[in-house]
Design a protein around this motif. Structure first.
Motif, PDB file in Angstrom:
ATOM      1  N   ASP A 142       0.837  -1.183   0.000  1.00  0.00           N
ATOM      2  CA  ASP A 142       0.000   0.000   0.000  1.00  0.00           C
ATOM      3  C   ASP A 142       0.881   1.246   0.000  1.00  0.00           C
ATOM      4  N   PRO A 143       0.731   2.143  -0.974  1.00  0.00           N
ATOM      5  CA  PRO A 143       1.553   3.349  -0.994  1.00  0.00           C
ATOM      6  C   PRO A 143       1.368   4.216   0.244  1.00  0.00           C
ATOM      7  N   ASP A 144       0.249   4.047   0.941  1.00  0.00           N
ATOM      8  CA  ASP A 144      -0.035   4.846   2.129  1.00  0.00           C
ATOM      9  C   ASP A 144       0.152   4.066   3.429  1.00  0.00           C
ATOM     10  N   MET A 145       0.926   2.975   3.379  1.00  0.00           N
ATOM     11  CA  MET A 145       1.025   2.127   4.565  1.00  0.00           C
ATOM     12  C   MET A 145       1.603   2.846   5.778  1.00  0.00           C
ATOM     13  N   PHE A 146       2.340   3.931   5.581  1.00  0.00           N
ATOM     14  CA  PHE A 146       2.886   4.672   6.705  1.00  0.00           C
ATOM     15  C   PHE A 146       2.102   5.941   7.002  1.00  0.00           C
ATOM     16  N   ALA A 147       1.049   6.195   6.270  1.00  0.00           N
ATOM     17  CA  ALA A 147       0.272   7.424   6.448  1.00  0.00           C
ATOM     18  C   ALA A 147      -0.367   7.489   7.831  1.00  0.00           C
ATOM     19  N   GLY A 148      -0.780   6.364   8.393  1.00  0.00           N
ATOM     20  CA  GLY A 148      -1.450   6.351   9.692  1.00  0.00           C
ATOM     21  C   GLY A 148      -0.504   6.402  10.872  1.00  0.00           C
ATOM     22  N   CYS A 149       0.790   6.265  10.636  1.00  0.00           N
ATOM     23  CA  CYS A 149       1.769   6.288  11.719  1.00  0.00           C
ATOM     24  C   CYS A 149       2.188   7.728  11.959  1.00  0.00           C
ATOM     25  N   ARG A 150       1.612   8.343  12.961  1.00  0.00           N
ATOM     26  CA  ARG A 150       1.866   9.762  13.215  1.00  0.00           C
ATOM     27  C   ARG A 150       3.335  10.045  13.465  1.00  0.00           C
ATOM     28  N   ALA A 151       4.061   9.094  14.005  1.00  0.00           N
ATOM     29  CA  ALA A 151       5.465   9.334  14.330  1.00  0.00           C
ATOM     30  C   ALA A 151       6.398   8.937  13.195  1.00  0.00           C
ATOM     31  N   SER A 152       5.846   8.605  12.023  1.00  0.00           N
ATOM     32  CA  SER A 152       6.700   8.099  10.948  1.00  0.00           C
ATOM     33  C   SER A 152       7.741   9.102  10.483  1.00  0.00           C
ATOM     34  N   GLY A 153       7.468  10.376  10.587  1.00  0.00           N
ATOM     35  CA  GLY A 153       8.435  11.368  10.144  1.00  0.00           C
ATOM     36  C   GLY A 153       9.513  11.655  11.184  1.00  0.00           C
ATOM     37  N   ALA A 154       9.260  11.286  12.413  1.00  0.00           N
ATOM     38  CA  ALA A 154      10.216  11.539  13.491  1.00  0.00           C
ATOM     39  C   ALA A 154      10.306  10.295  14.357  1.00  0.00           C
ATOM     40  N   SER A 155      11.070   9.308  13.894  1.00  0.00           N
ATOM     41  CA  SER A 155      11.171   8.048  14.623  1.00  0.00           C
ATOM     42  C   SER A 155      11.667   8.290  16.036  1.00  0.00           C
ATOM     43  N   LEU A 156      10.916   7.761  16.988  1.00  0.00           N
ATOM     44  CA  LEU A 156      11.314   7.886  18.383  1.00  0.00           C
ATOM     45  C   LEU A 156      12.136   6.682  18.823  1.00  0.00           C
ATOM     46  N   ILE A 157      11.914   5.557  18.207  1.00  0.00           N
ATOM     47  CA  ILE A 157      12.682   4.342  18.470  1.00  0.00           C
ATOM     48  C   ILE A 157      13.442   4.032  17.193  1.00  0.00           C
ATOM     49  N   ARG A 158      14.752   3.964  17.281  1.00  0.00           N
ATOM     50  CA  ARG A 158      15.555   3.738  16.090  1.00  0.00           C
ATOM     51  C   ARG A 158      16.109   2.323  16.079  1.00  0.00           C
ATOM     52  N   ILE A 159      15.868   1.632  14.984  1.00  0.00           N
ATOM     53  CA  ILE A 159      16.464   0.317  14.782  1.00  0.00           C
ATOM     54  C   ILE A 159      17.380   0.482  13.593  1.00  0.00           C
ATOM     55  N   GLY A 160      18.657   0.613  13.863  1.00  0.00           N
ATOM     56  CA  GLY A 160      19.630   0.793  12.805  1.00  0.00           C
ATOM     57  C   GLY A 160      19.707   2.223  12.339  1.00  0.00           C
ATOM     58  N   LEU A 181      18.241   3.590  -0.277  1.00  0.00           N
ATOM     59  CA  LEU A 181      17.577   2.300  -0.098  1.00  0.00           C
ATOM     60  C   LEU A 181      18.549   1.156  -0.379  1.00  0.00           C
ATOM     61  N   THR A 182      19.354   1.297  -1.415  1.00  0.00           N
ATOM     62  CA  THR A 182      20.362   0.279  -1.724  1.00  0.00           C
ATOM     63  C   THR A 182      21.335   0.126  -0.557  1.00  0.00           C
ATOM     64  N   GLU A 183      21.813   1.250  -0.029  1.00  0.00           N
ATOM     65  CA  GLU A 183      22.730   1.202   1.115  1.00  0.00           C
ATOM     66  C   GLU A 183      22.076   0.551   2.329  1.00  0.00           C
ATOM     67  N   THR A 184      20.818   0.879   2.570  1.00  0.00           N
ATOM     68  CA  THR A 184      20.097   0.307   3.707  1.00  0.00           C
ATOM     69  C   THR A 184      19.946  -1.200   3.545  1.00  0.00           C
ATOM     70  N   LEU A 185      19.528  -1.638   2.359  1.00  0.00           N
ATOM     71  CA  LEU A 185      19.356  -3.068   2.122  1.00  0.00           C
ATOM     72  C   LEU A 185      20.687  -3.813   2.232  1.00  0.00           C
ATOM     73  N   ARG A 186      21.754  -3.225   1.735  1.00  0.00           N
ATOM     74  CA  ARG A 186      23.080  -3.855   1.848  1.00  0.00           C
ATOM     75  C   ARG A 186      23.513  -3.969   3.304  1.00  0.00           C
ATOM     76  N   ALA A 187      23.293  -2.921   4.074  1.00  0.00           N
ATOM     77  CA  ALA A 187      23.649  -2.956   5.495  1.00  0.00           C
ATOM     78  C   ALA A 187      22.820  -3.999   6.232  1.00  0.00           C
ATOM     79  N   MET A 188      21.540  -4.076   5.900  1.00  0.00           N
ATOM     80  CA  MET A 188      20.671  -5.066   6.535  1.00  0.00           C
ATOM     81  C   MET A 188      21.097  -6.485   6.154  1.00  0.00           C
ATOM     82  N   GLU A 189      21.505  -6.661   4.906  1.00  0.00           N
ATOM     83  CA  GLU A 189      21.992  -7.968   4.461  1.00  0.00           C
ATOM     84  C   GLU A 189      23.278  -8.317   5.215  1.00  0.00           C
ATOM     85  N   ARG A 190      24.177  -7.353   5.332  1.00  0.00           N
ATOM     86  CA  ARG A 190      25.434  -7.556   6.058  1.00  0.00           C
ATOM     87  C   ARG A 190      25.172  -7.944   7.512  1.00  0.00           C
TER      88      ARG A 190
END
Length: 135
Positions: free
Chosen positions: A6-24, A57-66
């Motif tokens: 869904d192109p809007d899958m993050f639209a309902g997450c009010r904190a999506s623009g300012a992540s309060l919990i960071r994973i990576g 996105l490429t860098e993120t996916l590579r880091a996640m793969e690593r």
């Protein structure tokens, strides 16, 4: 056939623009969310991640793969097809991420209030320092 993301899958997450919990980093948790229902191609992952550049996105996916969170599979087709999927280790992040999202949703107003108070306080301090330095 699987459902498209869904192109809007993050639209309902009010904190999506300012992540309060960071994973990576900024994008890792969102990529995990995109892959939680199964393998996805690069272009599919890009759809709900509106602000990410292909390079990031490429860098993120590579880091996640690593880090063992994502597996990249290249299919011997013309043109080559590449899919990304969460590894068992990557799936273990879903529960803490859900807890982080719940916490963010519950406490976002308090955090935003604290940020605004801090900015007001910093502004007052800056003004006082300017007045002191002008004397």
């Amino acid at each position: 056939m699987r459902q498209p993301l869904d192109p809007d899958m993050f639209a309902g997450c009010r904190a999506s623009g300012a992540s309060l919990i960071r994973i990576g980093d900024k994008w890792t948790s969102r990529v995990i969310r995109c892959l939680e229902s199964g393998p996805r191609r690069f272009s599919e992952i890009q759809v709900p991640l509106r602000g990410v550049t292909p390079k990031v996105l490429t860098e993120t996916l590579r880091a996640m793969e690593r880090d063992g969170l994502v597996e990249r599979t290249v299919y011997a087709e013309r043109p080559p097809r590449v899919e990304y999927t969460l590894t068992p280790l990557g799936h273990t992040l879903r529960e803490p991420m859900a807890a982080g999202c719940a916490w963010s949703e519950a406490h976002l107003p308090e955090v935003m209030e604290a940020r605004e108070a801090h900015e007001r306080s910093s502004l007052v301090q800056d003004m006082a320092e300017q007045q002191t330095s002008q004397r």
